[in-house]
Design an enzyme around this catalytic site. Structure first.
Site, mmCIF file in Angstrom:
data_model
loop_
_atom_site.group_PDB
_atom_site.id
_atom_site.type_symbol
_atom_site.label_atom_id
_atom_site.label_comp_id
_atom_site.label_asym_id
_atom_site.label_seq_id
_atom_site.Cartn_x
_atom_site.Cartn_y
_atom_site.Cartn_z
ATOM 1 N N ALA A 84 -4.124 -51.890 -18.858
ATOM 2 C CA ALA A 84 -3.432 -51.721 -20.150
ATOM 3 C C ALA A 84 -3.816 -52.771 -21.179
ATOM 4 O O ALA A 84 -3.034 -53.099 -22.066
ATOM 5 C CB ALA A 84 -1.917 -51.689 -19.936
ATOM 6 N N HIS A 96 -8.934 -54.429 -25.051
ATOM 7 C CA HIS A 96 -9.967 -55.461 -24.882
ATOM 8 C C HIS A 96 -10.576 -55.868 -26.211
ATOM 9 O O HIS A 96 -10.654 -55.071 -27.154
ATOM 10 C CB HIS A 96 -11.092 -54.911 -23.991
ATOM 11 C CG HIS A 96 -10.714 -54.852 -22.544
ATOM 12 N ND1 HIS A 96 -10.500 -55.974 -21.781
ATOM 13 C CD2 HIS A 96 -10.509 -53.788 -21.732
ATOM 14 C CE1 HIS A 96 -10.176 -55.603 -20.548
ATOM 15 N NE2 HIS A 96 -10.168 -54.288 -20.490
ATOM 16 N N VAL A 132 -9.197 -26.101 -14.757
ATOM 17 C CA VAL A 132 -10.419 -25.347 -15.055
ATOM 18 C C VAL A 132 -11.175 -25.109 -13.747
ATOM 19 O O VAL A 132 -11.431 -26.051 -12.978
ATOM 20 C CB VAL A 132 -11.292 -26.118 -16.069
ATOM 21 C CG1 VAL A 132 -12.651 -25.465 -16.232
ATOM 22 C CG2 VAL A 132 -10.569 -26.197 -17.403
ATOM 23 N N LYS A 156 -14.333 -56.914 -14.791
ATOM 24 C CA LYS A 156 -13.953 -58.075 -15.596
ATOM 25 C C LYS A 156 -13.227 -59.148 -14.794
ATOM 26 O O LYS A 156 -12.775 -60.144 -15.357
ATOM 27 C CB LYS A 156 -13.088 -57.607 -16.763
ATOM 28 C CG LYS A 156 -13.852 -56.682 -17.699
ATOM 29 C CD LYS A 156 -13.061 -56.340 -18.930
ATOM 30 C CE LYS A 156 -13.791 -55.326 -19.779
ATOM 31 N NZ LYS A 156 -13.860 -53.987 -19.140
ATOM 32 N N CYS A 189 20.293 -45.390 -16.426
ATOM 33 C CA CYS A 189 19.578 -46.407 -15.627
ATOM 34 C C CYS A 189 20.174 -47.769 -15.944
ATOM 35 O O CYS A 189 20.112 -48.228 -17.083
ATOM 36 C CB CYS A 189 18.091 -46.367 -15.971
ATOM 37 S SG CYS A 189 17.187 -47.814 -15.377
ATOM 38 N N CYS A 248 15.653 -52.392 -9.172
ATOM 39 C CA CYS A 248 16.022 -51.538 -8.021
ATOM 40 C C CYS A 248 15.055 -50.375 -7.862
ATOM 41 O O CYS A 248 15.152 -49.610 -6.911
ATOM 42 C CB CYS A 248 17.472 -51.069 -8.115
ATOM 43 S SG CYS A 248 17.705 -49.505 -8.952
ATOM 44 N N CYS A 258 19.297 -44.795 -10.163
ATOM 45 C CA CYS A 258 19.319 -43.810 -11.260
ATOM 46 C C CYS A 258 18.541 -42.523 -10.997
ATOM 47 O O CYS A 258 18.691 -41.576 -11.754
ATOM 48 C CB CYS A 258 18.835 -44.455 -12.551
ATOM 49 S SG CYS A 258 17.126 -44.955 -12.508
HETATM 50 C C1 LIG Z 1 -8.298 -50.089 -12.467
HETATM 51 C C2 LIG Z 1 -8.557 -49.763 -13.904
HETATM 52 C C3 LIG Z 1 -8.340 -50.701 -14.913
HETATM 53 C C4 LIG Z 1 -8.627 -50.392 -16.232
HETATM 54 N N1 LIG Z 1 -8.265 -51.267 -17.217
HETATM 55 C C5 LIG Z 1 -8.497 -50.957 -18.515
HETATM 56 C C6 LIG Z 1 -8.087 -51.814 -19.555
HETATM 57 O O1 LIG Z 1 -7.411 -52.805 -19.321
HETATM 58 N N2 LIG Z 1 -8.438 -51.508 -20.821
HETATM 59 C C7 LIG Z 1 -9.175 -50.407 -21.129
HETATM 60 O O2 LIG Z 1 -9.525 -50.227 -22.294
HETATM 61 N N3 LIG Z 1 -9.525 -49.525 -20.168
HETATM 62 C C8 LIG Z 1 -9.186 -49.776 -18.874
HETATM 63 N N4 LIG Z 1 -9.511 -48.890 -17.888
HETATM 64 C C9 LIG Z 1 -10.200 -47.675 -18.245
HETATM 65 C C10 LIG Z 1 -9.263 -46.591 -18.743
HETATM 66 O O3 LIG Z 1 -8.105 -46.517 -17.957
HETATM 67 C C11 LIG Z 1 -10.027 -45.283 -18.689
HETATM 68 O O4 LIG Z 1 -11.252 -45.441 -19.358
HETATM 69 C C12 LIG Z 1 -9.280 -44.142 -19.337
HETATM 70 O O5 LIG Z 1 -7.962 -44.054 -18.868
HETATM 71 C C13 LIG Z 1 -10.036 -42.845 -19.046
HETATM 72 O O6 LIG Z 1 -9.357 -41.812 -19.672
HETATM 73 P P1 LIG Z 1 -9.829 -40.316 -19.443
HETATM 74 O O7 LIG Z 1 -8.983 -39.517 -20.348
HETATM 75 O O8 LIG Z 1 -11.313 -40.234 -19.584
HETATM 76 O O9 LIG Z 1 -9.552 -40.024 -17.914
HETATM 77 P P2 LIG Z 1 -8.190 -39.669 -17.139
HETATM 78 O O10 LIG Z 1 -7.048 -40.464 -17.634
HETATM 79 O O11 LIG Z 1 -8.520 -39.770 -15.688
HETATM 80 O O12 LIG Z 1 -7.922 -38.170 -17.541
HETATM 81 C C14 LIG Z 1 -8.693 -37.098 -17.057
HETATM 82 C C15 LIG Z 1 -7.779 -35.902 -16.959
HETATM 83 O O13 LIG Z 1 -8.533 -34.747 -16.639
HETATM 84 C C16 LIG Z 1 -7.753 -33.940 -15.797
HETATM 85 N N5 LIG Z 1 -8.636 -33.002 -15.099
HETATM 86 C C17 LIG Z 1 -9.588 -33.286 -14.190
HETATM 87 N N6 LIG Z 1 -10.192 -32.167 -13.758
HETATM 88 C C18 LIG Z 1 -9.626 -31.139 -14.425
HETATM 89 C C19 LIG Z 1 -9.814 -29.733 -14.396
HETATM 90 N N7 LIG Z 1 -10.714 -29.145 -13.594
HETATM 91 N N8 LIG Z 1 -9.029 -28.960 -15.200
HETATM 92 C C20 LIG Z 1 -8.102 -29.508 -16.022
HETATM 93 N N9 LIG Z 1 -7.868 -30.852 -16.061
HETATM 94 C C21 LIG Z 1 -8.621 -31.655 -15.288
HETATM 95 C C22 LIG Z 1 -7.094 -34.945 -14.868
HETATM 96 O O14 LIG Z 1 -5.971 -34.435 -14.211
HETATM 97 C C23 LIG Z 1 -6.757 -36.072 -15.842
HETATM 98 O O15 LIG Z 1 -5.454 -35.950 -16.374
HETATM 99 C C24 LIG Z 1 -9.195 -49.151 -16.557
HETATM 100 C C25 LIG Z 1 -9.374 -48.195 -15.560
HETATM 101 C C26 LIG Z 1 -9.013 -48.479 -14.256
HETATM 102 C C27 LIG Z 1 -9.093 -47.405 -13.233
#
Ligand SMILES: Cc1cc2nc3c(=O)[nH]c(=O)nc-3n(C[C@H](O)[C@H](O)[C@H](O)COP(=O)(O)OP(=O)(O)OC[C@H]3O[C@@H](n4cnc5c(N)ncnc54)[C@H](O)[C@@H]3O)c2cc1C
Length: 489
Positions: free
Chosen positions: A46, A49, A172, A249, A401, A438, A443
């Site tokens: 969260a 950066h 999909v 990082k 809550c 808790c 809640c």
């Molecule tokens: C451990 C960790 C730490 C991180 N820390 C940071 C940070 O501090 N700052 C930062 O900027 N970024 C951070 N990131 C990166 C950031 O979290 C991701 O880049 C971002 O959340 C990616 O978003 P997204 O929408 O691409 O993917 P997701 O949030 O994974 O969304 C993809 C969506 O697609 C859906 N989906 C998949 N397949 C299908 C399908 N066939 N049909 C319909 N829906 C489908 C999934 O259910 C999901 O909801 C971090 C990531 C991780 C894992």
């Protein structure tokens, strides 16, 4: 026929949906899970950066800062929770100074103008609770923390308000290229669309290969975290990173937006399907690494562990843009800093759609504002006052809550904003109900009752909390492990 169909409602899909909602277009989002923000967007560090860490040659290096500088304005419009705190990359080894300098130089290439290297006295003046052996740090003034799932929810709610359709529980399954667009087969029926944008996170390589020959693969990389009780975050003022490595990082210690101390993540490349279980050995190693940053981590205040899964593309970069199949676009393999970059990814996608022939005509009635669910600035009330509001008849002021002091009116509000929230966890992400000490023991049944009444549905007791087949280290297990290891020393 839609103009644009977005696959995936993580931060990337919701940011693009909201960006396109300002134009005279027909846009829909399909998401396989029961809520938005159920993938990487739900479980990460969260951090907003700075934008100095990723090489300028990479798309992620060029987009991070462009995304970061939009957060203040976005939060003013959408009220999801962002706080500019500044960040530090610290070292206790004087030999690391050239590495910090090269991060600074890379940041300047990426457009940053708020970086400087601090000496020990300057660091400790900013962060009195840091390891006193610290010698240098790279300070980025504009970095911060936000609430990522609240951000995705806010983006989705505002997109819906401006006419975008969201179809949850809609996976999909196959995509056919047609002369004038695509026929997308989903578990919820077929969709026709001129353009398709793949934002499917961990599954984005599979979705891409529904129409394209393979050009990239996604490998999951897990990262585990420890979260401490509300209020513990006040140990630090900034986001504090240790020196980065090839895998990421490094372990960070920070306050979350809502004031909990957060430690993590580690990084392990996984093969095949991954669950979100946590492991006591990994958590203990993170805790030990965190102690190298600050001694102000009290293991007895640990409340919860969780795992985030990064979608690491074989290109080691974001995969963004047009593909060999005209009209099918990727925003795939968005690993860190994807949250920070998401507003800039949405801007880039609007440019690419224009290049591909979509006309983006502004809507005169576009409304960029979305009211907060959690009202900012609310001060905690004494328990004597709260206790009187626990068992009164249903009304907006009734406390549901106890730990987080969430009122029934707030829960009812979050249920009627265009997305059906049919799980206790969905309410938790929107209101913080059950996030306190808790952890929902008090809640959860009360929240379930409100959901059932408001929607006139029955929630299955086995599915009211989103179980992911994950087994998480409990508070008792972690504290026991810390005690045993201390005795062994
Ligand atoms: C451990 C960790 C730490 C991180 N820390 C940071 C940070 O501090 N700052 C930062 O900027 N970024 C951070 N990131 C990166 C950031 O979290 C991701 O880049 C971002 O959340 C990616 O978003 P997204 O929408 O691409 O993917 P997701 O949030 O994974 O969304 C993809 C969506 O697609 C859906 N989906 C998949 N397949 C299908 C399908 N066939 N049909 C319909 N829906 C489908 C999934 O259910 C999901 O909801 C971090 C990531 C991780 C894992």
């Amino acid at each position: 026929m839609k103009d644009v169909l977005i696959i995936g409602a993580g931060i990337v899909g919701t940011a693009i949906a909201r960006r396109l909602s300002r134009y005279k277009l027909s846009v829909a989002v399909v998401e396989k899970e029961a809520d938005v923000s159920m993938g990487a967007t739900k479980a990460n560090s969260a951090i907003v950066h700075g934008g100095y860490a990723e090489a300028h040659e990479k798309t992620k290096g060029r987009l991070c800062y462009k995304g970061r500088i939009q957060f203040e304005q976005l939060d003013r419009e959408l009220n999801f929770g962002f706080r500019k705190t500044g960040s530090l990359v610290i070292t206790t080894d004087p030999a690391d100074l050239p590495k910090l300098q090269s991060l600074l130089e890379n940041g300047i290439k990426n457009g940053l103008d708020d970086l400087k290297i601090l000496n020990r006295d300057e660091i400790l003046a900013l962060e009195p609770n840091l390891n006193p052996d610290v010698v240098y740090a790279l300070y980025c003034e504009g970095a911060g923390v936000c609430s990522p799932y609240e951000m995705a929810i806010a983006l989705a709610e505002n997109a819906i308000h401006n006419g975008v359709e969201f179809h949850l529980n809609t996976a999909v399954e196959a995509i056919e290229k047609k002369e004038d667009g695509f026929l997308v087969h989903t578990s919820g029926g077929d969709f026709e669309s001129r353009f398709v944008i793949n934002c499917a996170g961990l599954f984005s390589d599979r979705v891409d290969q529904m129409v394209n020959q393979p050009t990239f693969h996604i490998r999951p990389r897990t990262g585990e975290y420890l979260l401490f009780a509300p209020g513990t975050g006040k140990a630090l003022n900034t986001v504090v990173f240790q020196m980065p490595s090839k895998m990421g990082k490094g372990i960070l210690v920070t306050s979350t937006y809502h004031g909990n101390l957060l430690l993590g993540p580690d990084a392990i490349d996984e093969d095949g399907t991954v669950d979100r279980s946590t492991h006591v050995d990994r958590l203990y190693a993170i805790y030990q690494a965190g102690l190298h940053t600050t001694s102000k981590i009290d293991p007895t205040k640990f409340i919860r562990s969780f795992t985030g899964i990064r979608a690491v593309a074989s290109t080691d970069d974001f995969v963004i843009g047009a593909t060999a199949v005209p009209g099918f676009l990727n925003a795939a393999g968005i690993q860190s800093p994807g949250l920070t970059s998401s507003p800039a990814i949405a801007d880039l996608m609007a440019e690419i759609l224009t290049e591909q022939g979509l006309v983006l005509e502004e809507k005169p009635d576009y409304d960029p504002y979305r009211a907060p669910i959690i009202k900012p600035g609310k001060q905690p009330r004494p328990f004597s006052e709260i206790n009187k509001l626990l068992d009164i008849p249903s009304c907006p002021k009734k406390i549901i809550c106890r730990c987080e002091q969430v009122e029934e009116g707030t829960i009812v509000d979050c249920l009627h904003r265009g997305i059906q929230v049919a799980t206790v966890d969905g309410v938790k992400r929107r209101t913080r109900a059950s996030m306190g000490f808790c952890q929902g023991q008090f809640c959860r049944p009360r929240i379930k009752e409100v959901i059932e009444r408001e929607y006139g549905i029955q929630i299955d007791g086995r599915t009211d909390v989103e179980k992911e087949g994950a087994s998480r280290v409990t508070r008792e297990e972690f504290i026991r492990c810390c005690k045993e290891r201390q005795e062994q020393q």
